[in-house]
Design an enzyme around this catalytic site. Structure first.
Site, PDB file in Angstrom:
ATOM      1  N   SER A 122      29.600   4.048  49.732  1.00 54.41           N
ATOM      2  CA  SER A 122      31.718   4.093  50.372  1.00 54.41           C
ATOM      3  C   SER A 122      31.242   3.983  51.662  1.00 54.41           C
ATOM      4  O   SER A 122      30.509   5.571  52.330  1.00 54.41           O
ATOM      5  CB  SER A 122      32.251   4.772  49.510  1.00 54.41           C
ATOM      6  OG  SER A 122      32.311   4.051  48.460  1.00 54.41           O
ATOM      7  N   ASP A 129      35.480  13.961  50.658  1.00 55.92           N
ATOM      8  CA  ASP A 129      34.997  12.566  50.224  1.00 55.92           C
ATOM      9  C   ASP A 129      36.457  11.989  49.766  1.00 55.92           C
ATOM     10  O   ASP A 129      36.381  10.892  48.686  1.00 55.92           O
ATOM     11  CB  ASP A 129      34.777  12.112  48.629  1.00 55.92           C
ATOM     12  CG  ASP A 129      32.973  13.101  48.965  1.00 55.92           C
ATOM     13  OD1 ASP A 129      32.079  12.789  50.402  1.00 55.92           O
ATOM     14  OD2 ASP A 129      31.763  13.766  47.656  1.00 55.92           O
ATOM     15  N   GLU A 149      23.028   1.658  52.172  1.00 52.38           N
ATOM     16  CA  GLU A 149      23.659   2.807  52.924  1.00 52.38           C
ATOM     17  C   GLU A 149      23.235   2.292  54.584  1.00 52.38           C
ATOM     18  O   GLU A 149      24.136   2.313  54.969  1.00 52.38           O
ATOM     19  CB  GLU A 149      23.117   4.012  52.255  1.00 52.38           C
ATOM     20  CG  GLU A 149      24.129   4.291  51.237  1.00 52.38           C
ATOM     21  CD  GLU A 149      23.771   6.102  50.590  1.00 52.38           C
ATOM     22  OE1 GLU A 149      23.800   6.957  51.506  1.00 52.38           O
ATOM     23  OE2 GLU A 149      22.892   6.475  50.387  1.00 52.38           O
ATOM     24  N   ASN A 175      19.330   7.531  56.856  1.00 52.55           N
ATOM     25  CA  ASN A 175      21.117   7.203  57.716  1.00 52.55           C
ATOM     26  C   ASN A 175      20.771   7.027  58.632  1.00 52.55           C
ATOM     27  O   ASN A 175      21.637   6.005  59.715  1.00 52.55           O
ATOM     28  CB  ASN A 175      22.069   7.530  56.744  1.00 52.55           C
ATOM     29  CG  ASN A 175      22.377   7.089  55.643  1.00 52.55           C
ATOM     30  OD1 ASN A 175      22.840   5.736  55.431  1.00 52.55           O
ATOM     31  ND2 ASN A 175      22.473   7.279  54.010  1.00 52.55           N
ATOM     32  N   HIS A 209      28.909   7.892  51.279  1.00 50.15           N
ATOM     33  CA  HIS A 209      28.778   8.299  50.367  1.00 50.15           C
ATOM     34  C   HIS A 209      28.533   7.293  49.184  1.00 50.15           C
ATOM     35  O   HIS A 209      28.440   6.909  49.088  1.00 50.15           O
ATOM     36  CB  HIS A 209      29.692   9.205  49.728  1.00 50.15           C
ATOM     37  CG  HIS A 209      30.101   9.851  48.191  1.00 50.15           C
ATOM     38  ND1 HIS A 209      30.028  10.912  48.658  1.00 50.15           N
ATOM     39  CD2 HIS A 209      30.578   9.117  47.350  1.00 50.15           C
ATOM     40  CE1 HIS A 209      29.691  11.233  46.912  1.00 50.15           C
ATOM     41  NE2 HIS A 209      30.732  10.665  46.266  1.00 50.15           N
ATOM     42  N   LEU A 246      32.977  21.128  55.268  1.00 45.92           N
ATOM     43  CA  LEU A 246      33.465  21.033  56.548  1.00 45.92           C
ATOM     44  C   LEU A 246      35.265  22.049  56.093  1.00 45.92           C
ATOM     45  O   LEU A 246      35.725  22.424  55.316  1.00 45.92           O
ATOM     46  CB  LEU A 246      33.819  20.096  57.438  1.00 45.92           C
ATOM     47  CG  LEU A 246      32.264  19.178  57.578  1.00 45.92           C
ATOM     48  CD1 LEU A 246      33.191  17.592  58.061  1.00 45.92           C
ATOM     49  CD2 LEU A 246      31.633  20.095  58.289  1.00 45.92           C
ATOM     50  N   ASN A 289      31.855   9.435  57.110  1.00 44.46           N
ATOM     51  CA  ASN A 289      30.907  10.256  56.733  1.00 44.46           C
ATOM     52  C   ASN A 289      30.889   8.712  55.630  1.00 44.46           C
ATOM     53  O   ASN A 289      31.237   7.844  55.549  1.00 44.46           O
ATOM     54  CB  ASN A 289      31.537  11.031  55.162  1.00 44.46           C
ATOM     55  CG  ASN A 289      30.540  11.384  54.270  1.00 44.46           C
ATOM     56  OD1 ASN A 289      29.040  11.953  54.764  1.00 44.46           O
ATOM     57  ND2 ASN A 289      30.778  11.533  53.362  1.00 44.46           N
ATOM     58  N   ARG A 328      31.819  29.989  57.073  1.00 45.42           N
ATOM     59  CA  ARG A 328      32.195  28.314  57.246  1.00 45.42           C
ATOM     60  C   ARG A 328      32.825  28.173  58.943  1.00 45.42           C
ATOM     61  O   ARG A 328      32.538  27.412  59.845  1.00 45.42           O
ATOM     62  CB  ARG A 328      32.483  28.130  55.901  1.00 45.42           C
ATOM     63  CG  ARG A 328      32.629  26.193  56.163  1.00 45.42           C
ATOM     64  CD  ARG A 328      33.385  26.284  54.712  1.00 45.42           C
ATOM     65  NE  ARG A 328      33.128  26.430  53.191  1.00 45.42           N
ATOM     66  CZ  ARG A 328      32.169  26.078  52.973  1.00 45.42           C
ATOM     67  NH1 ARG A 328      31.609  24.915  53.670  1.00 45.42           N
ATOM     68  NH2 ARG A 328      31.709  26.396  52.321  1.00 45.42           N
TER      69      ARG A 328
HETATM   70  C1  GAR Z   1      22.574   9.465  50.643  1.00 45.27           C
HETATM   71  O1  GAR Z   1      21.661   8.440  49.889  1.00 45.27           O
HETATM   72  C2  GAR Z   1      23.667   9.973  51.739  1.00 45.27           C
HETATM   73  O2  GAR Z   1      24.904   9.362  50.683  1.00 45.27           O
HETATM   74  C3  GAR Z   1      24.187  11.068  50.869  1.00 45.27           C
HETATM   75  O3  GAR Z   1      22.805  11.799  51.432  1.00 45.27           O
HETATM   76  C4  GAR Z   1      21.939  11.360  51.003  1.00 45.27           C
HETATM   77  C5  GAR Z   1      21.191  11.245  52.350  1.00 45.27           C
HETATM   78  O4  GAR Z   1      20.240  10.650  52.818  1.00 45.27           O
HETATM   79  N1  GAR Z   1      25.068  12.220  51.436  1.00 45.27           N
HETATM   80  C6  GAR Z   1      26.093  12.452  49.987  1.00 45.27           C
HETATM   81  O5  GAR Z   1      25.913  12.707  48.922  1.00 45.27           O
HETATM   82  C7  GAR Z   1      27.612  13.427  50.502  1.00 45.27           C
HETATM   83  N2  GAR Z   1      28.006  13.925  49.857  1.00 45.27           N
HETATM   84  P1  GAR Z   1      19.316  10.448  53.830  1.00 45.27           P
HETATM   85  O6  GAR Z   1      19.853  12.192  54.764  1.00 45.27           O
HETATM   86  O7  GAR Z   1      18.281  10.311  54.160  1.00 45.27           O
HETATM   87  O8  GAR Z   1      20.402   9.759  54.924  1.00 45.27           O
END
Ligand code: GAR
Length: 209
Positions: free
Chosen positions: A135, A144, A173, A14, A108, A92, A106, A64
């Site tokens: 989303s 989320d 995405e 992404n 998701h 976070l 973000n 954290r």
């Molecule tokens: C993506 O599918 C993103 O939507 C998800 O992790 C993947 C990252 O892929 N995010 C979550 O699950 C957040 N809770 P990437 O590193 O190839 O972008």
């Protein structure tokens, strides 16, 4: 152009989609920094090769809040206007979220409000849904849960596995995130929006004597 910092933990596809979309002349944002809690994140190497500044700091052994503070300082040093979480697999702290509220997005891999958290594709398949999807939302203190800025439904095919569905959702995405981020940034810097903000603030001021 608005300066966007992207936070990743892993592959960073992404992040790559945001980065390549930013190469278009008419894109209203540029990538100011790619930062990670995982120094081995593959996406860091790609960002570096593309000439983008990178930053990594492992969270191990830190609270954290302490780790979020380190990330926040890196974002400020990079003069980031916006933060895009892209597979940043860290919850976070409310303090960090508060500092970037309204300016942190973000992505998701589900059609929120369905399937917050992990294993989203598995859950969509188990529920017998006709579509999975993704989303983009603003980040609030609740996981989320922030206002949704854009969504893409992705049809579930007979025989789909979480992996096969996940691969198709990932394609959606990449398209959704770059488009939604660009639209969000463009809207926020448009003259109409800025005038509305100034009006809102002026109305909130106490009457002069
Ligand atoms: C993506 O599918 C993103 O939507 C998800 O992790 C993947 C990252 O892929 N995010 C979550 O699950 C957040 N809770 P990437 O590193 O190839 O972008």
């Amino acid at each position: 152009k608005a300066r966007v910092a992207v936070l990743i933990s892993g592959t960073g596809t992404n992040m790559a989609a945001l980065l390549y979309a930013a190469k278009a002349e008419d894109c209203p944002y540029e990538i100011a920094l790619v930062a990670s809690n995982n120094p081995d994140a593959a996406g860091l190497k790609l960002a570096e090769a593309e000439g983008i500044a990178t930053f990594a700091h492992p969270h191990k052994g830190l609270s954290r809040e302490a780790h979020d503070d380190i990330m926040h300082d890196a974002l400020v040093a990079a003069k980031a206007d916006y933060v895009a979480l892209a597979g940043y697999m860290r919850i976070l702290s409310p303090e960090f979220v508060g500092k970037w509220e309204g300016r942190m997005l973000n992505i998701h891999p589900s059609l929120l409000p369905k399937y917050k958290g992990l294993h989203t594709h598995e859950r969509a398949l188990e529920a017998g849904d006709s579509h999975g999807g993704c989303s983009v939302h603003l980040v609030t203190a609740e996981l989320d849960d922030g206002p949704i800025l854009g969504q893409t439904p992705v049809a579930i095919l007979p025989g789909d596995t979480p992996e096969s569905l996940g691969q198709r959702v990932l394609i959606a995405e990449h398209q959704l995130y770059s488009r939604t981020l660009a639209a969000f940034v463009a809207r926020e810097s448009s003259p109409d929006y800025l005038i509305a903000q100034i009006r809102e603030r002026a109305l909130a001021l106490p009457e002069a004597d």
